[in-house]
Design a protein around this motif. Structure first.
Motif, PDB file in Angstrom:
ATOM      1  N   ARG A 149      63.017 -44.621  22.520  1.00  0.00           N
ATOM      2  CA  ARG A 149      62.262 -45.454  21.464  1.00  0.00           C
ATOM      3  C   ARG A 149      61.961 -44.488  20.184  1.00  0.00           C
ATOM      4  O   ARG A 149      60.879 -44.227  19.788  1.00  0.00           O
ATOM      5  N   PRO A 150      63.081 -44.284  19.368  1.00  0.00           N
ATOM      6  CA  PRO A 150      62.901 -43.255  18.143  1.00  0.00           C
ATOM      7  C   PRO A 150      62.123 -44.058  17.044  1.00  0.00           C
ATOM      8  O   PRO A 150      61.437 -43.154  16.121  1.00  0.00           O
ATOM      9  N   ALA A 171      46.045 -41.814  22.525  1.00  0.00           N
ATOM     10  CA  ALA A 171      47.590 -41.572  21.814  1.00  0.00           C
ATOM     11  C   ALA A 171      48.368 -40.778  23.093  1.00  0.00           C
ATOM     12  O   ALA A 171      47.558 -40.308  23.939  1.00  0.00           O
ATOM     13  N   ILE A 172      49.599 -40.821  23.139  1.00  0.00           N
ATOM     14  CA  ILE A 172      50.401 -40.157  23.869  1.00  0.00           C
ATOM     15  C   ILE A 172      50.067 -40.097  25.385  1.00  0.00           C
ATOM     16  O   ILE A 172      50.029 -39.367  26.248  1.00  0.00           O
ATOM     17  N   GLY A 173      49.377 -41.407  26.059  1.00  0.00           N
ATOM     18  CA  GLY A 173      48.970 -41.439  27.312  1.00  0.00           C
ATOM     19  C   GLY A 173      50.124 -41.129  28.213  1.00  0.00           C
ATOM     20  O   GLY A 173      49.910 -40.660  29.597  1.00  0.00           O
ATOM     21  N   PHE A 174      51.394 -41.438  27.779  1.00  0.00           N
ATOM     22  CA  PHE A 174      52.693 -41.164  28.600  1.00  0.00           C
ATOM     23  C   PHE A 174      52.852 -39.655  29.013  1.00  0.00           C
ATOM     24  O   PHE A 174      53.500 -39.520  30.036  1.00  0.00           O
ATOM     25  N   THR A 175      52.148 -38.906  28.311  1.00  0.00           N
ATOM     26  CA  THR A 175      52.302 -37.528  28.722  1.00  0.00           C
ATOM     27  C   THR A 175      51.506 -36.929  30.044  1.00  0.00           C
ATOM     28  O   THR A 175      51.441 -35.829  30.408  1.00  0.00           O
ATOM     29  N   PHE A 176      50.568 -37.996  30.372  1.00  0.00           N
ATOM     30  CA  PHE A 176      49.670 -37.498  31.400  1.00  0.00           C
ATOM     31  C   PHE A 176      50.264 -38.586  32.732  1.00  0.00           C
ATOM     32  O   PHE A 176      50.683 -39.456  32.711  1.00  0.00           O
ATOM     33  N   SER A 233      51.356 -50.237  27.208  1.00  0.00           N
ATOM     34  CA  SER A 233      51.961 -49.824  28.577  1.00  0.00           C
ATOM     35  C   SER A 233      52.356 -48.273  28.724  1.00  0.00           C
ATOM     36  O   SER A 233      52.390 -47.836  29.651  1.00  0.00           O
ATOM     37  N   PHE A 234      52.447 -47.674  27.391  1.00  0.00           N
ATOM     38  CA  PHE A 234      52.892 -46.464  27.413  1.00  0.00           C
ATOM     39  C   PHE A 234      51.575 -45.394  27.090  1.00  0.00           C
ATOM     40  O   PHE A 234      51.756 -44.215  26.932  1.00  0.00           O
ATOM     41  N   VAL A 242      47.265 -44.035  31.074  1.00  0.00           N
ATOM     42  CA  VAL A 242      45.932 -43.125  31.189  1.00  0.00           C
ATOM     43  C   VAL A 242      45.063 -43.747  32.486  1.00  0.00           C
ATOM     44  O   VAL A 242      44.689 -43.112  33.410  1.00  0.00           O
ATOM     45  N   ARG A 243      44.982 -45.227  32.423  1.00  0.00           N
ATOM     46  CA  ARG A 243      44.293 -45.896  33.202  1.00  0.00           C
ATOM     47  C   ARG A 243      44.840 -45.505  34.789  1.00  0.00           C
ATOM     48  O   ARG A 243      44.184 -45.434  35.818  1.00  0.00           O
ATOM     49  N   ASP A 244      46.456 -45.770  34.990  1.00  0.00           N
ATOM     50  CA  ASP A 244      46.833 -45.567  36.140  1.00  0.00           C
ATOM     51  C   ASP A 244      47.137 -44.028  36.587  1.00  0.00           C
ATOM     52  O   ASP A 244      47.047 -43.997  37.791  1.00  0.00           O
ATOM     53  N   ALA A 245      46.845 -43.126  35.815  1.00  0.00           N
ATOM     54  CA  ALA A 245      46.938 -41.807  36.212  1.00  0.00           C
ATOM     55  C   ALA A 245      45.437 -41.125  36.463  1.00  0.00           C
ATOM     56  O   ALA A 245      45.318 -40.087  37.105  1.00  0.00           O
TER      57      ALA A 245
END
Length: 322
Positions: free
Chosen positions: A182-183, A219-224, A250-251, A256-259
């Motif tokens: 996703r650039p 921001a950057i929830g996908f890093t968790f 979704s990212f 964050v919610r899911d982690a």
């Protein structure tokens, strides 16, 4: 009833409610810490409020009000990338009127005046903790703060900030795969404009003084992942903008919610865009990207319920004995 007694009774019926209303106001001051951090500070006050312009926003505060005595909870606020301390002024004043002391910092190197260190996000939790220390020890009104009742509010990059300060450990190497696919998304174009090496590992940044957090459009929830948020055991209120085109849920918010190890108080907002968590602007046409909402979404009306829910959450989670 004698005329003088009747007049006195009438005056009491007018004056008493007015005094009660005036006691639920917000005082405000701006300070700069010894580390050069700009901090906007709101606190409970009594008196007649004055309508003021504050950057893109307005506020009604009592100028020169005294900080009240007592032992009051503290909320620290972390803004998003390119923002400043004023971005959540209505939320800050709502908290102050509810009895909280509020300190919102402007992140050095990641604000609208100087955004040259926006990707050095590891500096943000440390700045948040430094602001807490300033409020507890150096701020002239520090005696009015209860050091055992501290919460944090964060929006966007500020949401990441408070999660990290609450014990989150992101895996920054996840950027490589995310941006390869996703650039063109915001976080990847920002990283491309300010390139840096993203290594595995994250320095310890948990601040045990923080007892509850509100996270809006993080921001950057996908890093968790689950391991990365395993240490976040304090209460979390998590807000999602359902029409977030800057940080698609979704990212970010959903990740964050899911982690999180414990179920957060989850608040999805139908029709909201990313910037709808910012305070309503004084002139929405001045900065359309930040200030204008999608047709049919009333930011002012939304913030009435948003601020009420934030106040309720912190009031419950930071009450004495909680």
């Amino acid at each position: 009833m004698p005329l003088c007694l009747a007049l006195a009774t009438l005056l009491l019926t007018i004056v008493v409610p007015t005094a009660q209303a005036q006691s639920r106001q917000a005082g405000f001051e701006r300070r700069v810490t010894a580390d050069g951090i700009e901090v906007g500070i709101w606190y409970p006050a009594s008196g007649t409020p004055v309508h003021q312009r504050l950057g893109l926003y307005t506020q009604d505060v009592v100028p020169g009000a005294r900080v009240p005595q007592g032992s009051r909870p503290l909320i620290v606020i972390s803004h998003g990338t390119g923002g400043d301390f004023a971005g959540h002024v209505d939320t800050a004043t709502a908290l102050a009127r509810a009895g909280f002391i509020v300190a919102a910092l402007t992140h050095l190197g990641d604000n609208w005046r100087d955004n040259g260190r926006a990707t050095r996000i590891e500096g943000r939790p440390a700045a948040l903790s430094a602001t807490i220390s300033y409020m507890l020890h150096a701020w002239p009104g520090h005696a009015s703060i209860d050091p055992d009742r501290i919460g944090a509010f964060g929006f966007s990059a500020g949401g990441f900030t408070v999660l990290a300060a609450a014990g989150g450990r992101p895996d920054m190497t996840r950027f490589a795969d995310h941006c390869a696919q996703r650039p063109a998304v915001f976080v990847c174009t920002l990283l491309k404009s300010q390139p840096r090496a993203l290594k595995s590992g994250w320095p310890p940044m948990a601040d045990p003084r923080i007892k509850a957090v509100v996270v809006a459009a993080p921001a950057i929830g996908f890093t968790f992942d689950r391991a990365g948020l395993a240490a976040v055991r304090i209460p979390v209120q998590l807000w999602r903008a359902d029409d977030d085109r800057i940080l698609p849920a979704s990212f970010h918010a959903d990740a964050v919610r899911d982690a999180l190890p414990n179920r957060p108080e989850f608040q999805p907002v139908l029709g909201a865009g990313h910037f709808d968590f910012l305070a309503p602007c004084a002139d929405p046409t001045s900065t359309p990207q930040l200030c204008q909402s999608a047709p049919g979404f009333d930011r002012t009306r939304f913030h009435e319920s948003f601020n009420s829910e934030v106040v309720r959450f912190f009031s419950n989670k930071l009450s004495r004995g909680s």
